[in-house]
Design a protein around this motif. Structure first.
Motif, PDB file in Angstrom:
ATOM      1  N   ILE A   1       0.923  -1.150   0.091  1.00 53.77           N
ATOM      2  CA  ILE A   1      -0.077   0.035   0.095  1.00 53.77           C
ATOM      3  C   ILE A   1       0.753   1.379  -0.119  1.00 53.77           C
ATOM      4  N   PRO A   2       0.453   2.199  -0.848  1.00 55.10           N
ATOM      5  CA  PRO A   2       1.493   3.546  -0.675  1.00 55.10           C
ATOM      6  C   PRO A   2       1.382   4.127   0.412  1.00 55.10           C
ATOM      7  N   ALA A   3       2.200   4.781   1.020  1.00 51.37           N
ATOM      8  CA  ALA A   3       2.246   5.496   2.251  1.00 51.37           C
ATOM      9  C   ALA A   3       3.300   6.777   2.085  1.00 51.37           C
ATOM     10  N   ALA A   4       3.002   7.750   3.277  1.00 50.49           N
ATOM     11  CA  ALA A   4       3.843   8.641   3.025  1.00 50.49           C
ATOM     12  C   ALA A   4       4.054   9.218   4.671  1.00 50.49           C
ATOM     13  N   ALA A   5       5.376   9.396   4.928  1.00 48.72           N
ATOM     14  CA  ALA A   5       5.815   9.731   6.172  1.00 48.72           C
ATOM     15  C   ALA A   5       6.704  11.298   6.316  1.00 48.72           C
ATOM     16  N   GLU A   6       6.531  11.571   7.538  1.00 52.45           N
ATOM     17  CA  GLU A   6       7.302  13.198   7.507  1.00 52.45           C
ATOM     18  C   GLU A   6       8.069  12.901   8.775  1.00 52.45           C
ATOM     19  N   LEU A   7       9.614  13.418   8.713  1.00 49.90           N
ATOM     20  CA  LEU A   7      10.358  13.565   9.852  1.00 49.90           C
ATOM     21  C   LEU A   7      10.524  15.159  10.241  1.00 49.90           C
ATOM     22  N   PHE A   8      10.445  15.237  11.590  1.00 47.96           N
ATOM     23  CA  PHE A   8      10.226  16.499  12.250  1.00 47.96           C
ATOM     24  C   PHE A   8      10.589  16.723  13.521  1.00 47.96           C
ATOM     25  N   PHE A   9      10.750  17.736  14.272  1.00 46.24           N
ATOM     26  CA  PHE A   9      10.791  17.655  15.535  1.00 46.24           C
ATOM     27  C   PHE A   9       9.928  19.033  16.198  1.00 46.24           C
ATOM     28  N   ARG A  10       9.463  18.872  17.228  1.00 46.62           N
ATOM     29  CA  ARG A  10       8.465  19.754  17.872  1.00 46.62           C
ATOM     30  C   ARG A  10       9.091  21.007  18.459  1.00 46.62           C
ATOM     31  N   ARG A  11      10.115  20.823  19.091  1.00 48.73           N
ATOM     32  CA  ARG A  11      10.715  22.183  20.020  1.00 48.73           C
ATOM     33  C   ARG A  11      12.099  22.299  19.267  1.00 48.73           C
ATOM     34  N   ALA A  12      12.446  23.611  19.183  1.00 47.08           N
ATOM     35  CA  ALA A  12      13.795  24.001  18.885  1.00 47.08           C
ATOM     36  C   ALA A  12      14.787  23.773  19.917  1.00 47.08           C
ATOM     37  N   PRO A  13      15.967  23.250  19.705  1.00 45.48           N
ATOM     38  CA  PRO A  13      16.700  22.843  21.019  1.00 45.48           C
ATOM     39  C   PRO A  13      17.442  24.069  21.537  1.00 45.48           C
ATOM     40  N   PHE A  14      17.783  23.694  22.760  1.00 42.53           N
ATOM     41  CA  PHE A  14      18.456  24.855  23.566  1.00 42.53           C
ATOM     42  C   PHE A  14      17.713  26.113  24.049  1.00 42.53           C
ATOM     43  N   GLN A  15      16.149  25.667  23.926  1.00 40.65           N
ATOM     44  CA  GLN A  15      15.302  26.936  24.119  1.00 40.65           C
ATOM     45  C   GLN A  15      15.621  27.980  23.259  1.00 40.65           C
ATOM     46  N   GLY A  16      16.029  27.758  22.077  1.00 45.40           N
ATOM     47  CA  GLY A  16      15.947  28.730  21.000  1.00 45.40           C
ATOM     48  C   GLY A  16      14.843  28.853  20.080  1.00 45.40           C
ATOM     49  N   GLY A  17      15.119  29.479  18.942  1.00 44.78           N
ATOM     50  CA  GLY A  17      13.876  29.524  18.200  1.00 44.78           C
ATOM     51  C   GLY A  17      14.296  28.958  16.766  1.00 44.78           C
ATOM     52  N   PHE A  18      15.286  28.418  16.720  1.00 42.46           N
ATOM     53  CA  PHE A  18      15.655  27.607  15.241  1.00 42.46           C
ATOM     54  C   PHE A  18      16.596  26.259  15.164  1.00 42.46           C
ATOM     55  N   ALA A  19      16.425  25.589  14.280  1.00 43.42           N
ATOM     56  CA  ALA A  19      17.585  24.511  14.083  1.00 43.42           C
ATOM     57  C   ALA A  19      18.192  24.566  12.892  1.00 43.42           C
ATOM     58  N   LEU A  20      19.270  23.847  12.672  1.00 49.10           N
ATOM     59  CA  LEU A  20      19.858  23.695  11.435  1.00 49.10           C
ATOM     60  C   LEU A  20      19.452  22.254  10.988  1.00 49.10           C
ATOM     61  N   VAL A  21      19.082  22.041   9.626  1.00 48.22           N
ATOM     62  CA  VAL A  21      18.970  20.675   9.053  1.00 48.22           C
ATOM     63  C   VAL A  21      20.303  20.322   8.721  1.00 48.22           C
ATOM     64  N   ALA A  22      20.521  18.771   9.164  1.00 50.45           N
ATOM     65  CA  ALA A  22      21.815  18.309   8.973  1.00 50.45           C
ATOM     66  C   ALA A  22      21.668  16.598   9.109  1.00 50.45           C
TER      67      ALA A  22
END
Length: 602
Positions: free
Chosen positions: A57-78
């Motif tokens: 069956i075809p499916a789709a998934a997403e990879l993400f995170f809910r909270r920016a690290p170190f109590q900051g406002g952003f993260a870098l994709v790596a």
């Protein structure tokens, strides 16, 4: 002679790493298939799908995170490139390795037979031996991009006006959608057969989570240090094993560090490698009589000179200038500096704090550096590894200036000063607050181990199965998912700053510049708003199709440059490290209605 920065044995320019150049993980992938890098429950669920006839069956998934690290406002994709390479190597081995060292290791299929429930049918293991990623498609944000996964906060429309965008309330349908729904901007999307999409979860999470965490940590150090400070990653001995150390070196470079002390990382990834001198080298000498060889020819040629004798004569003159007793300068330390200078006359540098910086380390260094200058050479730096580093750097610079002026050596006052010793974000803040003369900072433990937040908390969730959007509902509103396969857009204002990320269903037409867009900001979904972006950027690119990487992957240097450009484009209120202004993430009207519809049906 050019004067180059400290930390340079030997000078090593960045080396562009071609796509085919193996990383530590892809080297392992040549020996072992990557499919077994998974949790056991992935296999038991896979068997459930296979037995029910649902595996195709075809499916789709997403990879993400809910909270920016170190109590900051952003993260870098790596970690995206490593994840893509792992997909290319995805398979379960059914025959033994041809390598003698691996011949005793059971095949993947044989091992899975031993750990799966005894009721598992043999035909399932035969099926596993045929699995690959030939039907998988992966799209992702380019590695080094900034992503904003901050949990929904109350966000006020007047903020949009600050960015030159339109912010207007418009009537909204009466729908009940949680107000604390996490933005969940995916930076990686996977499509393919349900069974394979599910099996890829743990591998991708493993390769992306730590990479993004370390890159973000490094970016924070870079932002605190400023653009002109040289930063060196030196966490090999503190990292979580050799794999963690290599990853830390690689992704710290992406985040903005200039050098690494890790030789293997330099070899594998083309990162500039630097090194200095340790206390143990200095402590191993007790007197000038131990220095061998003793002579050094002038840079321009001529008769070799007895460098220990020349340095000792300079020591007397330096101590007289500094008004410090010559007898307080440790002769073993002087011998170590002289020996190092004879070995590396063009790259001499001194570690000043083995004994006493003021009475021994600094006078001894100046004496040897001035002796080298007399022969035509230039010292390249000093390092401090203990004490009040900011204050000591100012005291060292004062002495270097005094020697340069008194002995008429103009370059002496510009000798780079480097520091190390458990450097943290707080350390960099103190350097800035107190003022310093520091040119280079070496960071180890607090960079590679990420002690302020040791895990990023990435998640991987299904968003569509067999053409139908799916939704995870939970009492914890932050853990609700956003259904459907999506296209992600970044909206920019007239000054070029991104001011909002917009998630749309894949089948929706692309938004246009100059067009008013009706959006629902996650975190205040009760009412809609309109925005008018100056430019629109589509965030995801398709990198993997038909079992192969289908787009050239950028070199590590290109990823690093992209990360620095991405960070520089942020508005300062979003870039600041503490109490940043929340970055709004929104959904289109159509996606908002789908979310409400699925929530009501569930």
């Amino acid at each position: 002679m050019s004067h180059h920065p400290w930390f340079l044995l030997p000078p090593c320019p960045p080396i562009p790493v071609p796509i085919s150049r193996p990383s530590s993980l892809s080297q392992a992938a040549l020996r072992w298939p990557m499919a077994p890098l998974a949790d056991l429950y992935q296999l038991t669920m896979a068997y459930g799908h296979w037995r029910a006839g649902r595996h195709h069956i075809p499916a789709a998934a997403e990879l993400f995170f809910r909270r920016a690290p170190f109590q900051g406002g952003f993260a870098l994709v790596a970690g995206v490139a490593e994840g893509l390479r792992s997909l290319r190597a995805f398979r379960f081995s059914a025959t033994g390795s041809h390598l003698p060292s691996l011949s005793s290791i059971p095949t993947d299929v044989a091992y899975l037979r031993s750990v799966m429930p005894t009721t598992t049918e043999d035909a399932f293991f035969d099926y596993l031996a045929t699995l690959d990623t030939s039907e998988v498609t992966v799209s992702a944000m380019p590695e080094g991009s900034v992503v904003f996964p901050r949990v929904g906060h109350v966000w006020y429309l007047p903020l949009l006006r600050d960015f030159g965008a339109v912010g207007v309330h418009v009537p909204s349908k009466e729908v009940d959608v949680p107000s604390r729904l996490s933005p969940q901007v995916p930076f990686l999307q996977v499509k393919g057969p349900l069974l394979v999409v599910q099996l890829l979860e743990t591998t991708l999470l493993c390769l992306v989570s730590y990479a993004s965490l370390v890159a973000t940590n490094a970016a924070r150090f870079r932002l605190l240090a400023g653009p002109d400070m040289k930063l060196m990653e030196m966490g090999l001995r503190r990292a979580q094993g050799p794999d963690g150390a290599l990853s830390a070196s690689k992704y710290s470079y992406i985040g903005g560090f200039d050098f690494t002390s890790n030789i293997l990382a330099g070899k594998l990834f083309g990162i500039p490698v630097r090194g200095t001198i340790a206390h143990s080298f200095i402590m191993s000498f007790t007197s000038l009589e131990e220095v061998e060889p003793r002579e050094l020819p002038p840079l321009a040629g001529g008769q070799p000179v007895d460098l220990p004798a020349l340095a000792e004569s300079w020591l007397g003159r330096v101590c007289e200038l500094l008004q410090t007793p010559t007898k307080k300068a440790k002769r073993g330390e002087l011998a170590a500096f002289v020996s190092y200078a004879i070995t590396f006359p063009k790259d001499f540098q001194g570690l000043l704090d083995t004994y006493c910086v003021k009475r021994s380390g600094l006078p001894n260094f100046c004496a040897v550096a001035l002796a080298l200058h007399q022969l035509g050479y230039k010292a390249i730096g000093v390092r401090l590894d203990s004490g009040d580093l900011a204050q000591q750097s100012k005291e060292v610079r004062k002495v270097l200036r005094a020697c340069g002026a008194h002995f008429q050596v103009p370059w002496f006052e510009k000798i780079p000063i480097a520091v190390s010793n458990d450097i943290s974000e707080q350390s960099l803040e103190e350097f800035s607050r107190e003022g310093s003369e520091i040119d280079v900072i070496g960071v180890g433990t607090n960079l590679v181990t990420c002690p302020l937040q040791p895990s990023l908390g990435c998640v991987y969730k299904l968003v569509e199965v067999n053409g139908s959007p799916c939704l995870k509902l939970t009492e914890d509103e932050e853990k609700m998912t956003i259904p459907g396969t999506k296209t992600i857009y970044r909206l920019h204002d007239a000054d070029g700053h991104p001011f909002m990320d917009l998630m749309a269903l894949e089948e929706e037409p692309s938004p246009s510049v100059g067009q008013e867009l009706v959006v629902h900001v996650l975190g205040q979904l009760g009412e809609a708003s309109t925005v008018m972006p100056t430019t629109i950027e589509r965030l995801h690119q398709t990198y993997f199709r038909d079992g192969q990487i289908c787009e050239p992957l950028p070199s590590l240097l290109e990823v690093r440059n992209h990360a620095q450009v991405s960070l520089s484009q942020l508005h300062h209120t979003h870039r600041r490290l503490y109490e940043p202004q929340p970055y709004p993430v929104a959904v289109t009207e159509k996606l908002h209605c789908l979310l409400a519809e699925l929530q009501a049906a569930t």
